[in-house]
Design an enzyme around this catalytic site. Structure first.
Site, PDB file in Angstrom:
ATOM      1  N   SER A 193       0.932  -1.328  -0.005  1.00  0.00           N
ATOM      2  CA  SER A 193       0.004   0.092  -0.274  1.00  0.00           C
ATOM      3  C   SER A 193       0.870   1.328   0.011  1.00  0.00           C
ATOM      4  CB  SER A 193      -1.091   0.056   1.186  1.00  0.00           C
ATOM      5  OG  SER A 193      -1.867  -1.171   1.098  1.00  0.00           O
ATOM      6  N   LYS A 246       1.090   5.993   8.071  1.00  0.00           N
ATOM      7  CA  LYS A 246       1.579   6.049   6.704  1.00  0.00           C
ATOM      8  C   LYS A 246       0.319   6.305   5.548  1.00  0.00           C
ATOM      9  CE  LYS A 246       2.340   2.405   4.447  1.00  0.00           C
ATOM     10  NZ  LYS A 246       1.710   1.623   3.562  1.00  0.00           N
ATOM     11  N   LYS A 274      -7.136   1.808  -2.419  1.00  0.00           N
ATOM     12  CA  LYS A 274      -6.881   1.510  -0.908  1.00  0.00           C
ATOM     13  C   LYS A 274      -6.652   2.615   0.022  1.00  0.00           C
ATOM     14  CE  LYS A 274      -5.189  -0.913   2.434  1.00  0.00           C
ATOM     15  NZ  LYS A 274      -3.906  -1.925   2.331  1.00  0.00           N
TER      16      LYS A 274
END
Length: 299
Positions: free
Chosen positions: A96, A239, A171
């Site tokens: 990701s 993140k 995502k």
């Protein structure tokens, strides 16, 4: 047997590699921590000592590493995929990372004669172990078709959402929704506990109504038991929240709730909870409420 290289054998990558070996692929796995390949070796896979060793002769290369810099290094470093795998090799990036980085790396990878799709996953460690991951896929239809047996070996819901980079965009949206849900669930539990409500009964009725969700089903036990062993670490969700807030700003999309949740995730990390499961956002609610983190639910 199709030779498949799997780069990154962490919490998610290790069970995924095991599923692929069991599905009939000849999997060569590499991780910075050699012991991470133990589970793969136990089912007949191979422990590679470098990326170059893993990808040499591979027909498919799969990647599951933490962030954009690591994906770039895996692909473009001297000891990486493009320098050591054969042109025409299919690359599946399960990581990701930033959508713009994915699009850029896809262009460079294709220019070098390789095929590539981005296929970030959702479902956490339980989904990886059960091979029930939701996979949002970006790339050329023909490349996705070629990758389909691999995706089916590790996932249950598999959808092409657009060209290279689109998988990462979806995502990012997924991570926004999940973080907001965990925060709301955490606040609800703290609220219920403060009033001395029968928690098990409350969760049963909430789960059966509109408040029910996959987040509630998968994370409520961790919150109630104060057991935050990582299935998906707060460090990684931090993140991901950086990705979605940055990408939204670039497109002029205002996400006030997302920005607030991103700050709460950042606070949890700053308070030392980065290595815990993202359900440990509950600890942040307790801190803000002035409650001891080891305070019993009955107090």
């Amino acid at each position: 047997m199709t030779h498949l290289a799997f780069i990154g054998l962490g919490i998610m990558g290790s069970p995924m590699a095991v599923h692929l070996q069991k599905a009939g692929y000849d999997v060569s796995g590499y991780d910075l921590a050699p012991a991470a390949a133990d589970a793969l070796v136990a089912v007949g896979g191979t422990r590679a000592t470098s990326i170059a060793e893993a990808v040499t002769g591979a027909e498919i290369v799969t990647i599951m590493v933490p962030d954009s810099p690591q994906v770039e290094e895996v692909l473009t470093a001297e000891g990486g995929v493009l320098a050591n795998a054969s042109p025409g090799t299919l690359v599946i990036d399960f990581s990701s990372i930033r959508p713009d980085v994915t699009a850029n790396l896809a262009a460079r990878t294709k220019a070098a004669g390789f095929r590539i799709i981005d296929a970030p996953v959702s479902g956490g460690e339980p989904g990886a172990r059960a091979a029930t991951l939701s996979i949002m896929v970006g790339g050329e239809p023909s490349d996705i078709e070629a990758a389909w047996p691999v995706l089916e070996a590790v996932g249950q819901t598999i959808v092409r959402v657009g060209p290279n980079g689109a998988g990462q965009t979806v995502k990012a949206a997924n991570q926004l929704i999940v973080a907001a849900n965990i925060e709301a669930l955490s606040e609800a539990v703290a609220f219920l506990e403060a009033y001395g409500v029968d928690l098990e009964a409350a969760i049963t009725v909430l789960g059966g109504g509109l408040a029910g969700s996959a987040v509630l089903d998968q994370k409520i036990r961790k919150i109630l038991d104060r057991e935050f062993a990582p299935g998906f670490r707060i460090d990684l969700h931090h993140k991901d929240m950086g990705i979605v807030t940055s990408a939204a700003r670039e497109k002029g999309v205002v996400i006030p709730l997302g920005a607030l949740v991103a700050q709460l995730v950042a606070s949890a990390r700053a308070c030392g909870d980065g290595s815990l499961d993202h359900s440990a956002l509950f600890r942040g609610v307790e801190r803000l409420s002035g409650r001891s983190l080891d305070q019993s639910r009955s107090s």
